[in-house]
Write an enzyme that holds these catalytic residues in place. Sequence first.
Site, mmCIF file in Angstrom:
data_model
loop_
_atom_site.group_PDB
_atom_site.id
_atom_site.type_symbol
_atom_site.label_atom_id
_atom_site.label_comp_id
_atom_site.label_asym_id
_atom_site.label_seq_id
_atom_site.Cartn_x
_atom_site.Cartn_y
_atom_site.Cartn_z
ATOM 1 N N PHE A 127 -0.732 -11.085 -3.267
ATOM 2 C CA PHE A 127 0.130 -10.539 -2.226
ATOM 3 C C PHE A 127 -0.643 -10.221 -0.953
ATOM 4 C CE2 PHE A 127 2.192 -9.446 -6.221
ATOM 5 C CZ PHE A 127 3.491 -9.855 -5.973
ATOM 6 N N HIS A 128 0.066 -10.188 0.170
ATOM 7 C CA HIS A 128 -0.436 -9.616 1.412
ATOM 8 C C HIS A 128 -0.685 -8.136 1.134
ATOM 9 C CE1 HIS A 128 -0.287 -8.172 5.588
ATOM 10 N NE2 HIS A 128 -0.579 -9.424 5.929
ATOM 11 N N TYR A 129 -1.494 -7.484 1.938
ATOM 12 C CA TYR A 129 -1.772 -6.071 1.673
ATOM 13 C C TYR A 129 -0.591 -5.151 1.992
ATOM 14 C CZ TYR A 129 -2.647 -5.552 6.701
ATOM 15 O OH TYR A 129 -2.528 -5.536 8.064
ATOM 16 N N ARG A 130 0.393 -5.647 2.729
ATOM 17 C CA ARG A 130 1.542 -4.808 3.071
ATOM 18 C C ARG A 130 2.560 -4.770 1.936
ATOM 19 N NH1 ARG A 130 1.614 -7.090 8.998
ATOM 20 N NH2 ARG A 130 0.305 -5.490 9.959
ATOM 21 N N HIS A 131 3.396 -3.738 1.976
ATOM 22 C CA HIS A 131 4.475 -3.555 1.006
ATOM 23 C C HIS A 131 5.810 -3.607 1.731
ATOM 24 C CE1 HIS A 131 1.741 -0.850 -1.726
ATOM 25 N NE2 HIS A 131 1.252 -2.043 -1.541
#
EC number: 3.1.15.-
Length: 182
Positions: A127-131
């Site tokens: 995943f990208h580090y964002r949520h």
Amino acid sequence: MSFDKQNLIWIDLEMTGLDPEKERIIEIATIVTDKNLNILAEGPVLAVHQSDELLNKMNDWCQKTHSENGLIERIKASKLTERAAELQTLDFLKKWVPKGASPICGNSIAQDKRFLVKYMPDLADYFHYRHLDVSTLKELAARWKPEILEGFKKENTHLALDDIRESIKELAYYREHFMKLD
């Protein structure tokens, strides 16, 4: 099939409890949507085998909920390890979204991420580090426009795939009624 960096990966885990230092993953499911929340594909829905000892240590809520929804039976019948479930999930995601492109999407998703980091680190790294956490909008609506919450009701089956579908519908609801983007 539409491999696209704009696609969103939705994930939900069911666990034996809330503490990743003591508890384990018992179910994982994923859905990929396009950027407009249209479902493109549902990934594997996997019950992860855990020992009877661990299952017997679950609190009363987990015991009752996961017995009633049939998950405990599926866990006991499963031969899948966390690693095998992780690899099957990654195989699915690689067909839809490049690594590092999609934020991890769901409800209270930071909790799921804690378990992924501990027990499925390769998936956590995909995943990208964002949520993209739908519960953030729920919390804001509760404070800024509480009447919005009356218009969306969850079934709360506490089965991973059902929970993801509800999260996607809930975000679409907030987009239309709270953010007014539709």
